[in-house]
Design a protein around this motif. Structure first.
Motif, short mmCIF file in Angstrom:
data_model
loop_
_atom_site.label_atom_id
_atom_site.label_comp_id
_atom_site.label_asym_id
_atom_site.label_seq_id
_atom_site.Cartn_x
_atom_site.Cartn_y
_atom_site.Cartn_z
N SER A 1 0.86 -1.28 0.12
CA SER A 1 -0.01 -0.15 0.13
C SER A 1 0.93 1.29 -0.21
O SER A 1 1.71 1.53 0.72
N TYR A 2 0.52 2.29 -1.00
CA TYR A 2 1.30 3.43 -1.12
C TYR A 2 0.19 4.60 -0.93
O TYR A 2 -0.85 4.42 -1.80
N THR A 3 0.24 5.61 -0.19
CA THR A 3 -0.48 6.56 -0.20
C THR A 3 0.03 7.95 -0.42
O THR A 3 -0.48 8.86 -0.92
N SER A 4 1.35 8.01 0.16
CA SER A 4 2.07 9.42 0.03
C SER A 4 3.35 9.21 0.40
O SER A 4 3.89 8.27 0.85
N GLY A 5 4.33 10.52 0.09
CA GLY A 5 5.76 10.29 0.37
C GLY A 5 6.40 10.36 -0.89
O GLY A 5 5.60 10.11 -2.10
N THR A 6 7.65 10.29 -1.01
CA THR A 6 8.59 10.03 -2.19
C THR A 6 8.96 8.75 -2.39
O THR A 6 9.73 8.34 -3.12
N GLY A 7 8.90 8.00 -1.43
CA GLY A 7 9.45 6.52 -1.43
C GLY A 7 8.18 5.45 -2.11
O GLY A 7 7.33 5.95 -2.61
N THR A 8 8.66 4.23 -1.93
CA THR A 8 7.88 3.49 -3.03
C THR A 8 7.74 2.09 -2.07
O THR A 8 8.41 1.92 -1.06
N VAL A 9 6.67 1.43 -2.15
CA VAL A 9 6.66 0.09 -1.60
C VAL A 9 7.36 -1.16 -2.70
O VAL A 9 6.46 -1.17 -3.73
N ASP A 10 8.32 -1.70 -2.50
CA ASP A 10 8.95 -2.47 -3.53
C ASP A 10 9.28 -3.82 -3.00
O ASP A 10 10.03 -4.08 -2.03
N VAL A 11 8.73 -4.79 -3.68
CA VAL A 11 9.08 -6.25 -3.30
C VAL A 11 9.80 -6.73 -4.52
O VAL A 11 9.26 -6.96 -5.49
N SER A 12 11.01 -7.26 -4.46
CA SER A 12 11.88 -7.85 -5.76
C SER A 12 12.45 -9.26 -5.36
O SER A 12 12.95 -9.58 -4.18
N PHE A 13 12.34 -10.02 -6.20
CA PHE A 13 12.70 -11.20 -6.18
C PHE A 13 13.93 -11.37 -7.44
O PHE A 13 13.56 -11.19 -8.61
N ALA A 14 14.97 -11.88 -7.33
CA ALA A 14 16.23 -12.03 -8.32
C ALA A 14 17.27 -13.01 -7.85
O ALA A 14 17.32 -13.54 -6.73
N ASN A 15 17.86 -13.64 -8.91
CA ASN A 15 18.93 -14.69 -9.08
C ASN A 15 18.62 -15.82 -8.10
O ASN A 15 19.02 -16.39 -7.34
N VAL B 1 -2.00 -11.05 -3.69
CA VAL B 1 -1.06 -9.86 -3.69
C VAL B 1 -2.07 -8.79 -3.94
O VAL B 1 -2.49 -8.61 -5.03
N VAL B 2 -2.10 -8.07 -2.77
CA VAL B 2 -2.83 -6.74 -2.94
C VAL B 2 -2.41 -5.22 -3.20
O VAL B 2 -1.36 -5.05 -2.28
N PHE B 3 -2.46 -4.73 -4.38
CA PHE B 3 -1.82 -3.44 -4.53
C PHE B 3 -2.92 -2.40 -4.33
O PHE B 3 -3.94 -2.36 -4.78
N VAL B 4 -2.48 -1.34 -3.10
CA VAL B 4 -3.16 -0.20 -3.22
C VAL B 4 -2.23 0.97 -3.35
O VAL B 4 -1.31 1.08 -2.64
N SER B 5 -2.74 1.88 -4.27
CA SER B 5 -1.80 3.01 -4.70
C SER B 5 -2.81 4.20 -4.99
O SER B 5 -3.69 3.90 -5.92
N ASN B 6 -2.19 5.28 -5.02
CA ASN B 6 -3.15 6.55 -5.83
C ASN B 6 -2.24 7.10 -6.83
O ASN B 6 -2.45 8.11 -7.19
N THR B 7 -0.88 6.58 -7.28
CA THR B 7 -0.29 6.79 -8.32
C THR B 7 0.58 5.78 -8.83
O THR B 7 0.96 4.75 -8.10
N GLN B 8 1.26 5.99 -9.91
CA GLN B 8 1.75 4.80 -10.74
C GLN B 8 3.22 4.76 -10.01
O GLN B 8 3.94 5.73 -9.69
N SER B 9 3.67 3.49 -10.44
CA SER B 9 4.89 3.19 -10.07
C SER B 9 5.52 3.34 -8.50
O SER B 9 6.64 3.49 -8.38
N LYS B 10 4.42 3.24 -7.57
CA LYS B 10 4.67 3.51 -6.27
C LYS B 10 4.51 2.13 -5.41
O LYS B 10 4.94 1.92 -4.38
N SER B 11 3.88 1.14 -6.06
CA SER B 11 3.84 -0.15 -5.37
C SER B 11 4.10 -1.15 -6.61
O SER B 11 3.32 -1.68 -7.41
N VAL B 12 5.09 -1.82 -6.38
CA VAL B 12 5.76 -2.57 -7.46
C VAL B 12 6.46 -4.03 -7.01
O VAL B 12 7.00 -4.15 -5.93
#
Length: 188
Positions: free
Chosen positions: A85-99, A109-120
């Motif tokens: 969930s993202y609602t404000s600020g300049t940070g993001t909510v980011d979950v990543s899996f690699a290698n 997997v529930v995404f809640v955001s009020n702008t693009q590229s903030k819940s990824v």
């Protein structure tokens, strides 16, 4: 925390002995409500984090991310929902899996955001992501939430009830990028 303290959990099992394992019997809630210190979970080198409940990540202010990085055969198991969930600020909510990392969410997997590229959710370099429920976004016009995966990452639908593919297009530039998909659902 409102700003002065950093929260960092690092799980690494490269040294052996099972020291890089963490099990939480309940919900985990990580919130960035302001300030400039990050909230981060780092799981690598065979480390394992298991949440026997929901894992909820929220950014409601501040200038840094709320993030989970799983790499190098690390594994994150969530026996509930992964809420991003993202609602404000300049940070993001980011979950990543690699290698060769593995993510396994038995619920949605529930995404809640009020702008693009903030819940990824990002999948790359032979990562596998198992989902027992669905990818869920808020109704249009605020259907933000992004799943980004490269050619070698795989999303596995492995639920025991009917599952629905999330539509690829979301609001703004957000969407679900399917590259490799495997269906292991046992619903009849």
């Amino acid at each position: 925390d409102g700003g002065s303290k950093e929260a960092h959990v690092h799980l690494d099992n490269n040294g052996g002995g099972g020291t890089g394992h963490l099990t939480v019997n309940g919900n985990v809630i990580a919130t960035r409500a302001g300030g400039s210190k990050e909230v981060e979970f780092e799981i690598e080198g065979g480390g394992i984090m298991t949440v026997n409940g929901n894992l909820s990540l929220t950014c409601s202010g501040g200038s840094t991310d709320v993030q989970i990085e799983v790499t190098g055969t690390g594994r994150l198991n969530v026996n509930g929902n992964l809420n991003m969930s993202y609602t404000s600020g300049t940070g993001t909510v980011d979950v990543s899996f690699a290698n060769n990392a593995i993510g396994d969410v038995s619920g949605n997997v529930v995404f809640v955001s009020n702008t693009q590229s903030k819940s990824v959710l990002t999948l790359s370099n032979d990562a596998f992501f198992y989902i027992g429920g669905n990818f869920s976004r808020t109704a249009s016009p605020n259907n933000y939430g992004k799943v980004s995966s490269n050619q070698s990452a795989t999303i596995v639908y492995d639920g025991i009830t009917a599952q629905t593919f999330a539509e690829d297009a979301g609001a703004g530039t957000d969407g679900v990028n399917y590259v490799n998909v495997r269906i292991d659902n046992t619903f009849m």
